[in-house]
Motif scaffolding. Structure first.
Motif, PDB file in Angstrom:
ATOM      1  N   UNK A  24       0.848  -1.200  -0.121  1.00 48.98           N
ATOM      2  CA  UNK A  24       0.033  -0.014  -0.243  1.00 48.98           C
ATOM      3  C   UNK A  24       0.830   1.469  -0.069  1.00 48.98           C
ATOM      4  N   UNK A  25       1.998   1.329   0.760  1.00 55.19           N
ATOM      5  CA  UNK A  25       2.973   2.513   0.888  1.00 55.19           C
ATOM      6  C   UNK A  25       3.616   2.561  -0.649  1.00 55.19           C
ATOM      7  N   UNK A  26       4.009   1.564  -1.110  1.00 51.12           N
ATOM      8  CA  UNK A  26       4.745   1.598  -2.534  1.00 51.12           C
ATOM      9  C   UNK A  26       3.644   2.226  -3.506  1.00 51.12           C
ATOM     10  N   UNK A  27       2.222   1.723  -3.362  1.00 55.89           N
ATOM     11  CA  UNK A  27       1.297   2.176  -4.553  1.00 55.89           C
ATOM     12  C   UNK A  27       0.866   3.670  -4.316  1.00 55.89           C
ATOM     13  N   UNK A  28       0.907   4.187  -3.022  1.00 56.77           N
ATOM     14  CA  UNK A  28       0.574   5.465  -2.777  1.00 56.77           C
ATOM     15  C   UNK A  28       2.127   6.168  -3.170  1.00 56.77           C
ATOM     16  N   UNK A  29       3.223   5.861  -2.882  1.00 57.08           N
ATOM     17  CA  UNK A  29       4.389   6.477  -3.267  1.00 57.08           C
ATOM     18  C   UNK A  29       4.383   6.767  -4.926  1.00 57.08           C
ATOM     19  N   UNK A  30       3.970   5.505  -5.494  1.00 55.79           N
ATOM     20  CA  UNK A  30       4.192   5.901  -6.913  1.00 55.79           C
ATOM     21  C   UNK A  30       3.191   6.890  -7.564  1.00 55.79           C
ATOM     22  N   UNK A  31       1.773   6.696  -6.975  1.00 59.63           N
ATOM     23  CA  UNK A  31       0.893   7.516  -7.577  1.00 59.63           C
ATOM     24  C   UNK A  31       0.960   9.046  -6.950  1.00 59.63           C
ATOM     25  N   UNK A  34       3.972  10.568  -9.021  1.00 58.14           N
ATOM     26  CA  UNK A  34       3.748  10.801 -10.395  1.00 58.14           C
ATOM     27  C   UNK A  34       3.071  12.082 -10.612  1.00 58.14           C
ATOM     28  N   UNK A  35       1.887  12.102  -9.667  1.00 51.62           N
ATOM     29  CA  UNK A  35       1.292  13.339  -9.769  1.00 51.62           C
ATOM     30  C   UNK A  35       2.210  14.674  -9.186  1.00 51.62           C
ATOM     31  N   UNK A  36       2.953  14.430  -8.387  1.00 42.65           N
ATOM     32  CA  UNK A  36       3.682  15.628  -7.967  1.00 42.65           C
ATOM     33  C   UNK A  36       4.674  16.189  -9.142  1.00 42.65           C
ATOM     34  N   UNK A  37       5.327  15.104  -9.776  1.00 45.32           N
ATOM     35  CA  UNK A  37       6.081  15.458 -10.847  1.00 45.32           C
ATOM     36  C   UNK A  37       5.360  15.925 -12.144  1.00 45.32           C
ATOM     37  N   UNK A  38       4.192  15.258 -12.364  1.00 45.69           N
ATOM     38  CA  UNK A  38       3.404  16.083 -13.495  1.00 45.69           C
ATOM     39  C   UNK A  38       3.236  17.332 -13.195  1.00 45.69           C
ATOM     40  N   UNK A  39       2.771  17.468 -12.013  1.00 47.84           N
ATOM     41  CA  UNK A  39       2.236  19.210 -11.637  1.00 47.84           C
ATOM     42  C   UNK A  39       3.397  19.928 -11.770  1.00 47.84           C
ATOM     43  N   UNK A  40       4.475  19.548 -11.228  1.00 48.28           N
ATOM     44  CA  UNK A  40       5.827  20.346 -11.336  1.00 48.28           C
ATOM     45  C   UNK A  40       6.230  20.644 -12.694  1.00 48.28           C
ATOM     46  N   UNK A  41       6.167  19.632 -13.492  1.00 46.25           N
ATOM     47  CA  UNK A  41       6.678  19.929 -14.927  1.00 46.25           C
ATOM     48  C   UNK A  41       5.695  20.879 -15.366  1.00 46.25           C
ATOM     49  N   UNK A  42       4.655  20.992 -15.367  1.00 48.08           N
ATOM     50  CA  UNK A  42       3.635  21.740 -16.085  1.00 48.08           C
ATOM     51  C   UNK A  42       3.461  23.050 -15.494  1.00 48.08           C
ATOM     52  N   UNK A  43       3.709  23.101 -14.193  1.00 47.07           N
ATOM     53  CA  UNK A  43       3.528  24.382 -13.311  1.00 47.07           C
ATOM     54  C   UNK A  43       4.749  25.344 -13.834  1.00 47.07           C
ATOM     55  N   UNK A  44       5.837  24.727 -13.943  1.00 46.91           N
ATOM     56  CA  UNK A  44       6.978  25.842 -14.153  1.00 46.91           C
ATOM     57  C   UNK A  44       7.583  25.588 -15.457  1.00 46.91           C
ATOM     58  N   UNK A  60      12.996  15.837  -4.920  1.00 44.31           N
ATOM     59  CA  UNK A  60      13.538  15.863  -3.451  1.00 44.31           C
ATOM     60  C   UNK A  60      12.506  15.030  -2.642  1.00 44.31           C
ATOM     61  N   UNK A  61      11.180  15.279  -2.888  1.00 47.65           N
ATOM     62  CA  UNK A  61      10.270  14.520  -2.291  1.00 47.65           C
ATOM     63  C   UNK A  61      10.221  13.002  -2.717  1.00 47.65           C
ATOM     64  N   UNK A  62      10.230  12.581  -4.166  1.00 45.95           N
ATOM     65  CA  UNK A  62      10.667  11.003  -4.273  1.00 45.95           C
ATOM     66  C   UNK A  62      11.753  10.570  -3.721  1.00 45.95           C
ATOM     67  N   UNK A  63      12.976  11.255  -3.679  1.00 45.85           N
ATOM     68  CA  UNK A  63      14.175  10.697  -3.226  1.00 45.85           C
ATOM     69  C   UNK A  63      13.976  10.446  -1.513  1.00 45.85           C
ATOM     70  N   UNK A  64      13.607  11.469  -0.835  1.00 45.71           N
ATOM     71  CA  UNK A  64      13.746  11.198   0.834  1.00 45.71           C
ATOM     72  C   UNK A  64      12.527  10.351   1.207  1.00 45.71           C
ATOM     73  N   UNK A  65      11.479  10.304   0.312  1.00 42.48           N
ATOM     74  CA  UNK A  65      10.197   9.306   0.785  1.00 42.48           C
ATOM     75  C   UNK A  65      10.670   8.031   0.397  1.00 42.48           C
ATOM     76  N   UNK A  66      11.638   7.900  -0.832  1.00 40.05           N
ATOM     77  CA  UNK A  66      11.939   6.633  -1.136  1.00 40.05           C
ATOM     78  C   UNK A  66      13.005   5.939  -0.324  1.00 40.05           C
TER      79      UNK A  66
END
Length: 110
Positions: A24-31, A34-44, A60-66
């Protein structure tokens, strides 16, 4: 005997619950990442001149959460790593026997 079976059942249920929690943790991490990366790439505006400034912000978020996810996985699947411990113990015995044989060969006066 009944008590022993009950304890085994409880331990097995606990293991299944821990494994389910990890997945469950892994699934939440991936979802979420992916959403954060998508938002960041299109926001900036992603340009090469500001890549040094924003690249850490993207990952940074995926790295430290990973890192946390890695430790969670190591805790849940620690029984899988006992093979390494067995290998380590076998190697220690092997080297001890080899050293003992070398000692016998060097102290043996012929």
């Amino acid at each position: 005997m009944r008590n022993m079976d009950q304890e085994k059942l409880e331990r097995a249920e606990k293991r299944v619950k821990e494994i389910k929690g990890f997945y469950t943790h892994l699934l939440v991490y991936i979802v979420i990442n992916c959403l954060l990366l998508f938002i960041q790439l299109y926001q900036f505006d992603f340009r090469f001149d500001d890549i040094k400034i924003t690249i850490f912000g993207y990952f940074s978020t995926p790295f430290f959460w990973g890192i946390g996810l890695l430790f969670h996985g190591l805790y849940v699947f620690q029984h899988k790593f006992k093979a390494f411990k067995n290998w380590e113990e076998r190697k220690i015995k092997e080297y001890m026997q080899k050293e003992e044989e070398e000692y016998k060969n060097t102290t043996h006066w012929d």
